[in-house]
Design a protein around this motif. Structure first.
Motif, PDB file in Angstrom:
ATOM      1  N   GLY A  79      -4.197   1.838  -8.474  1.00 36.35           N
ATOM      2  CA  GLY A  79      -2.989   1.882  -9.081  1.00 36.35           C
ATOM      3  C   GLY A  79      -3.563   1.757 -10.881  1.00 36.35           C
ATOM      4  N   TYR A  80      -4.178   1.871 -11.258  1.00 29.11           N
ATOM      5  CA  TYR A  80      -4.591   1.919 -12.484  1.00 29.11           C
ATOM      6  C   TYR A  80      -3.726   3.321 -13.120  1.00 29.11           C
ATOM      7  N   VAL A  81      -3.806   4.295 -12.753  1.00 22.26           N
ATOM      8  CA  VAL A  81      -4.015   5.528 -14.016  1.00 22.26           C
ATOM      9  C   VAL A  81      -2.757   6.599 -12.835  1.00 22.26           C
ATOM     10  N   GLU A  82      -2.143   6.964 -13.497  1.00 21.58           N
ATOM     11  CA  GLU A  82      -1.684   8.454 -12.578  1.00 21.58           C
ATOM     12  C   GLU A  82      -1.520   9.786 -13.577  1.00 21.58           C
ATOM     13  N   ARG A  83      -1.643  11.011 -12.463  1.00 18.95           N
ATOM     14  CA  ARG A  83      -1.492  12.140 -12.827  1.00 18.95           C
ATOM     15  C   ARG A  83       0.203  12.441 -12.765  1.00 18.95           C
TER      16      ARG A  83
END
Length: 153
Positions: A79-83
């Motif tokens: 849950g730290y980055v998203e595409r």
């Protein structure tokens, strides 16, 4: 004044990189979460750039696109980055920090800054003057080298 050879300049750059790398990494708290070194590099790069293509992410941390994809996948699962897909080119995959990722990096960077300030404050006034003058000059020269490198691509 002695003129440095290119080899001495390169060796000095490696020494500065190694020492600053260790100093910064050892200043991070990272007790909240356990990042690998490259995950941390990617998170730091994303906290600076906000949003990057996968290619830019890989280049910013000096790894292959495949390795960057694996890093993004693991960080995305936590849950730290998203595409995201680019609005202009749907095939282009972008990556950015989530709110959770930005919060963690804000905390880590703040803790590292305070730790580094404490260490710098322990230096003598003469060493502080030398350090700050040298770091300003080094940053200026490194920016020139980066601009030159970007112009030749």
């Amino acid at each position: 004044m002695k003129r440095w050879t290119n080899e001495e300049g390169v060796q000095g750059l490696f020494e500065v990189f190694t020492a600053s790398h260790r100093l910064i990494l050892n200043s991070l708290d990272c007790r909240q979460v356990r990042f690998t070194k490259y995950q941390l590099y990617l998170m730091m790069a994303l906290s600076r750039e906000r949003c990057m293509t996968m290619g830019q992410a890989a280049a910013s941390i000096g790894c292959s696109k495949e390795q960057a994809t694996r890093l993004v996948t693991s960080l995305e699962e936590e849950g730290y980055v998203e595409r995201l897909h680019s609005e202009e080119n749907r095939k282009l995959v972008m990556v950015q920090l989530t709110e959770k990722g930005a919060e963690v990096m804000g905390f880590e960077k703040s803790a590292a800054r305070e730790n580094l300030k404490e260490r710098l404050n322990r230096l003598s006034d003469e060493d502080k003057d030398t350090f700050f003058q040298a770091i300003r000059q080094l940053a200026q020269v490194l920016r020139k080298l980066e601009e030159e490198s970007a112009a030749h691509k």
